[in-house]
Enzyme design. Sequence first.
Site, PDB file in Angstrom:
ATOM      1  CB  ILE A 237       3.959   0.341  39.448  1.00  0.00           C
ATOM      2  CG1 ILE A 237       5.365   0.362  38.830  1.00  0.00           C
ATOM      3  CG2 ILE A 237       2.960   1.015  38.543  1.00  0.00           C
ATOM      4  CD1 ILE A 237       5.423  -0.293  37.451  1.00  0.00           C
ATOM      5  CG  ASP A 238       2.739  -2.255  44.513  1.00  0.00           C
ATOM      6  OD1 ASP A 238       2.757  -1.118  45.006  1.00  0.00           O
ATOM      7  OD2 ASP A 238       1.728  -2.983  44.483  1.00  0.00           O
ATOM      8  CE  LYS A 239      12.011  -5.986  45.708  1.00  0.00           C
ATOM      9  NZ  LYS A 239      12.460  -6.644  46.954  1.00  0.00           N
TER      10      LYS A 239
ATOM     11  CB  THR B 170       3.758  -4.026  39.854  1.00  0.00           C
ATOM     12  OG1 THR B 170       2.917  -4.585  40.875  1.00  0.00           O
ATOM     13  CG2 THR B 170       2.917  -3.742  38.624  1.00  0.00           C
TER      14      THR B 170
ATOM     15  NE  ARG C  78       0.297  -6.623  45.652  1.00  0.00           N
ATOM     16  CZ  ARG C  78       1.374  -6.352  46.375  1.00  0.00           C
ATOM     17  NH1 ARG C  78       1.998  -5.177  46.273  1.00  0.00           N
ATOM     18  NH2 ARG C  78       1.834  -7.259  47.217  1.00  0.00           N
TER      19      ARG C  78
END
Length: 310
Positions: free
Chosen positions: A137-139, A141, A237
């Site tokens: 998962i993104d930084k 998130t 996103r």
Amino acid sequence: MNNKLITVTEEVVDQRLDKALSTLDPEVSRTQAVTMVKEGAITVNDQVKKPKYKVQLGDVISYSVKEPEVLSIEAEDIPLDVIYEDEDVIVVNKPQGMVVHPSAGHTSGTLVNALMYHCKDLSSINGVVRPGIVHRIDKDTSGLLMVAKNDKAHLALAQELKEHKADRYYIALVHGEITHSKGTIDAPVGRSKTDRQKMAVVDHGKPAVSHFEVLEHFPAFTLVECQLETGRTHQIRVHFRYIEHPLAGDPKYGPKKTLAGEGQYLHAKTLAFTHPRTGEKMTFEAPLPQNFTDMIETLRKSRIVKLEKN
């Protein structure tokens, strides 16, 4: 240095040299290409060209790419919120702001650095930089990730993701009022044609499907629950930007005027998968982080104020 030769094809004819190269070689970013052209590290038909040179069909571009730096990954004593752990799997609740695995710009302080300190045995399938990492998962998130402690578990979990059998639910705060109660966004996601640092809905992208249900409305914002059917980079996103409801706080895909915070309001709330050894269906949940719940309360108060004024 890795020397490469590439021939100009019809799709990039008349494009600037730097743009054409970044299109023809996905491993070279537009920024890298600009720098390489300025430094004279790229030739066209054995001649150095200026950045504005427009490539022609059949041109032979010659260039050298630096070998990637070999990263030394160190175990670090970083607190981990471990939701579940056994001999095969660890489920962790990643905080917002933590990078999942090391890269050229983030060699320490990542989830992998923390995992290596916490657990001496992690799967080796993704090499020394991403040991145990089955999905990311993104930084910015927050939320749940499953990590494999051995290769057999890694292969089983990865296959479950590939076959869309694992369940992943996210909570997201998006701009605007979504007028219907639920929906599905089925749009392919790939590298943006205009900005290679971004993903976008593009014709040549990989299939991507996101389901959502509206949880609550606020003035100018909507709280939704999203279920991922696929797991493309930045999928939620990108998909919500595509339907003109970008995530609140998103610095990459959202508007400039957005909610204050440290990044997008997106949380991986629920994760369910089949245990690779026992075959048991396991479901885990992680509560919203404090900054997310605080923002929801702020928006609820603004809704009450608006109602009172009306």
